[in-house]
Write a protein that holds these residues in place. Sequence first.
Motif, PDB file in Angstrom:
ATOM      1  N   TRP A 136      -5.910   3.473  12.449  1.00  0.00           N
ATOM      2  CA  TRP A 136      -6.085   2.125  11.849  1.00  0.00           C
ATOM      3  C   TRP A 136      -6.405   1.098  12.921  1.00  0.00           C
ATOM      4  CZ3 TRP A 136      -7.229   1.875   7.037  1.00  0.00           C
ATOM      5  CH2 TRP A 136      -6.693   2.756   6.105  1.00  0.00           C
TER       6      TRP A 136
ATOM      7  N   GLN B 153       1.014  -0.129  10.222  1.00  0.00           N
ATOM      8  CA  GLN B 153       1.373   1.269   9.905  1.00  0.00           C
ATOM      9  C   GLN B 153       2.877   1.387   9.627  1.00  0.00           C
ATOM     10  OE1 GLN B 153      -0.191   4.061   9.331  1.00  0.00           O
ATOM     11  NE2 GLN B 153       1.396   5.610   9.534  1.00  0.00           N
TER      12      GLN B 153
ATOM     13  N   PHE C 296       2.249  12.941  14.214  1.00  0.00           N
ATOM     14  CA  PHE C 296       1.296  12.101  13.468  1.00  0.00           C
ATOM     15  C   PHE C 296       1.714  10.627  13.564  1.00  0.00           C
ATOM     16  CE2 PHE C 296       0.240   9.672   9.660  1.00  0.00           C
ATOM     17  CZ  PHE C 296      -1.111   9.891   9.518  1.00  0.00           C
TER      18      PHE C 296
ATOM     19  N   MET D 270       3.248  14.299   2.864  1.00  0.00           N
ATOM     20  CA  MET D 270       3.798  13.075   2.265  1.00  0.00           C
ATOM     21  C   MET D 270       3.899  13.194   0.741  1.00  0.00           C
ATOM     22  SD  MET D 270       4.366  11.509   4.958  1.00  0.00           S
ATOM     23  CE  MET D 270       5.225  10.187   4.213  1.00  0.00           C
TER      24      MET D 270
ATOM     25  N   LEU E 196     -12.034   7.238   4.380  1.00  0.00           N
ATOM     26  CA  LEU E 196     -10.640   7.679   4.545  1.00  0.00           C
ATOM     27  C   LEU E 196     -10.005   7.978   3.180  1.00  0.00           C
ATOM     28  CD1 LEU E 196      -8.115   6.330   7.084  1.00  0.00           C
ATOM     29  CD2 LEU E 196      -7.383   6.455   4.726  1.00  0.00           C
TER      30      LEU E 196
ATOM     31  N   PHE F  65       0.852  -1.195   0.000  1.00  0.00           N
ATOM     32  CA  PHE F  65       0.000   0.000   0.000  1.00  0.00           C
ATOM     33  C   PHE F  65       0.890   1.249   0.000  1.00  0.00           C
ATOM     34  CE2 PHE F  65      -2.707   2.083   3.744  1.00  0.00           C
ATOM     35  CZ  PHE F  65      -2.544   3.362   3.210  1.00  0.00           C
TER      36      PHE F  65
ATOM     37  N   ILE G  49      -1.883  15.187   6.598  1.00  0.00           N
ATOM     38  CA  ILE G  49      -0.657  14.396   6.510  1.00  0.00           C
ATOM     39  C   ILE G  49      -0.160  14.208   5.083  1.00  0.00           C
ATOM     40  CG2 ILE G  49      -1.906  12.148   6.558  1.00  0.00           C
ATOM     41  CD1 ILE G  49       1.608  12.913   7.943  1.00  0.00           C
ATOM     42  N   ASN G  50      -1.093  13.927   4.167  1.00  0.00           N
ATOM     43  CA  ASN G  50      -0.603  13.609   2.824  1.00  0.00           C
ATOM     44  C   ASN G  50      -0.222  14.825   2.001  1.00  0.00           C
ATOM     45  OD1 ASN G  50      -0.406  10.806   2.926  1.00  0.00           O
ATOM     46  ND2 ASN G  50      -2.632  10.667   2.905  1.00  0.00           N
TER      47      ASN G  50
ATOM     48  N   ILE H 296       3.482   0.378   6.180  1.00  0.00           N
ATOM     49  CA  ILE H 296       3.093   1.415   5.208  1.00  0.00           C
ATOM     50  C   ILE H 296       4.249   2.398   5.042  1.00  0.00           C
ATOM     51  CG2 ILE H 296       1.548   3.388   4.730  1.00  0.00           C
ATOM     52  CD1 ILE H 296      -0.603   2.051   6.416  1.00  0.00           C
ATOM     53  N   VAL H 297       4.772   2.833   6.184  1.00  0.00           N
ATOM     54  CA  VAL H 297       5.835   3.838   6.161  1.00  0.00           C
ATOM     55  C   VAL H 297       7.095   3.275   5.491  1.00  0.00           C
ATOM     56  CG1 VAL H 297       7.267   5.286   7.634  1.00  0.00           C
ATOM     57  CG2 VAL H 297       4.887   4.904   8.230  1.00  0.00           C
TER      58      VAL H 297
ATOM     59  N   ASN I 190       9.171   9.891  10.208  1.00  0.00           N
ATOM     60  CA  ASN I 190       7.908   9.148  10.159  1.00  0.00           C
ATOM     61  C   ASN I 190       8.126   7.710  10.643  1.00  0.00           C
ATOM     62  OD1 ASN I 190       5.233   8.669   9.579  1.00  0.00           O
ATOM     63  ND2 ASN I 190       5.476   8.617   7.366  1.00  0.00           N
TER      64      ASN I 190
ATOM     65  N   GLN J 214      -8.089  11.772  10.173  1.00  0.00           N
ATOM     66  CA  GLN J 214      -6.696  11.367   9.907  1.00  0.00           C
ATOM     67  C   GLN J 214      -6.184  12.016   8.621  1.00  0.00           C
ATOM     68  OE1 GLN J 214      -5.336   7.895   7.927  1.00  0.00           O
ATOM     69  NE2 GLN J 214      -4.142   7.183   9.684  1.00  0.00           N
ATOM     70  N   GLN J 215      -7.114  12.236   7.683  1.00  0.00           N
ATOM     71  CA  GLN J 215      -6.696  12.789   6.394  1.00  0.00           C
ATOM     72  C   GLN J 215      -6.779  14.318   6.338  1.00  0.00           C
ATOM     73  OE1 GLN J 215      -5.279  11.055   3.824  1.00  0.00           O
ATOM     74  NE2 GLN J 215      -5.247   9.349   5.251  1.00  0.00           N
TER      75      GLN J 215
ATOM     76  N   ILE K 151       6.570   3.311   1.803  1.00  0.00           N
ATOM     77  CA  ILE K 151       6.737   4.658   1.226  1.00  0.00           C
ATOM     78  C   ILE K 151       8.232   4.945   1.037  1.00  0.00           C
ATOM     79  CG2 ILE K 151       6.430   7.141   1.663  1.00  0.00           C
ATOM     80  CD1 ILE K 151       3.862   6.471   3.216  1.00  0.00           C
TER      81      ILE K 151
ATOM     82  N   GLY L 239      -1.520   8.326  12.835  1.00  0.00           N
ATOM     83  CA  GLY L 239      -1.094   7.361  11.813  1.00  0.00           C
ATOM     84  C   GLY L 239      -1.514   5.950  12.198  1.00  0.00           C
TER      85      GLY L 239
END
Length: 456
Positions: free
Chosen positions: A373, A152, A364, A277, A396, A34, A273-274, A155-156, A305, A268-269, A159, A369
């Motif tokens: 979830w 989580q 976050f 990001m 989300l 993801f 945060i994004n 996910i990080v 992060n 959260q959004q 990324i 973050g």
Amino acid sequence: MLPEPATLAPPVRTTHTGYLLGITLVAALGGLLFGFDTAVIAGTIPFITQYFGLSEAMLGWAVSSMLLGCMAGTLVAGSLADRYGRKPVLIGTAVFFFISAVGSAVPTTLTTFVAARMLGGLAVGTASMLSPVYIAEVAPAHLRGRLVSLYQLAIVIGIQASFFSNYALVDTGVDNWRWMFGVEAVPAVAFLFALLFVPETPRFLAKRGRTEEALVVLARTRPADEAQAELAAITSVLQDPTAQRLSDLRAPRLRPILVIGIVLAVLQQVTGINTVMYYAPLIFAQTGASVDSALLQTVAVGGVNLLFTFVAIYLIDRIGRRPLMLAGSALMGVSLAGLSAAFFLDAFQGPLVLLLVLAYIASFAASLGPVVWVIISEIFPTRVRGAAVAVATFVLWTACFVVSLTFPWLLAHLGGAGTFLLFAVLCAVTYVFVWRRLPETRNKSLETLERELVGT
Ligand code: BGC
């Protein structure tokens, strides 16, 4: 008062914990894919723009079409997972990740490229809801927060991995962007292969009346006596006539927790945060930083992060979800207000903006973050968990889509000062919402939560 985790975990548990950790890490690979899939596009933008001859609007479509796939994925995946099980749907997800990785690497037209990215989006949407559900359903109560937070963390890591892989592949010639997308096939195959060895979750098995299989899985992940007791609790909640009436999302008793799940997903959004990001280099460039130093600062964002996700992993089952969410939203708000002031006063000397962005990311990473979830995966009753988590996750992704679409516009019209002030206000809203409405779920089994939150 329940005993502290340390007293609940005598050495005899080591083999159970090893197996539990193993299957958790396999499910968490869904988070890694993801993270990789959502972030990989950033490094390819100049190359796909050139290859497909994209206008600004077409580039926007090439980038954001994937998020539409995510939204669609969450809608389908929930009911499929409630009907056929968590494992088969996760396997399907891995296959989609693979097809999308290869499919995004080979196209010669924008249409086929977008189709492949949307397929990847379906996989991301599905994995984003199902990986945490899988982990929450296999985890014992006292470890659940920590284990879902590993998702989580994945996910990080995903990324970061995409940033590094893009960086490493940039000099491979005109087809560099094809390799950047294509390498994702490797973790996709690993995910697919590893999934073949994990069990179905005990809660899904019990829901289907397969109690003996459920017991086998529970006994592999906790000591025998605890496994028996947990199975008894699971089946008793499932057989409760009130729980049976909860097989529909429209049941009025579900409304308050659906509201909690949905509002947290949005918060959260919309706390921004994004924007950091996805647009960090753009933010740093606004302060006058050179492209090189903007990129370097972006790497610092990823590192912080990652580091602060460990803070959440360490604390979430010790101090609980509420304190992390309260402290996190407060610190995020303060950092954003500082950022807004810096933009307002044109105070871009030295590392001030970088430090404020890093403080925001750290707050976050240790709170909204992972914790959002975790909460989404644990507050809903077993009968409707798939469908309910799907609704919250759909919201989300929709919020994520709206924020990433509007951020450049906000920055142009409200400036850095106005935009970050808006996000700071939304952090204050988060603080108040958490303080007034979020129940503490630490150390309680999913069945205890079901009884407490929807009164079965
Ligand atoms: C969010 C993603 C975000 C990531 C950043 C996740 O919890 O859902 O939207 O990109 O954290 O670390």
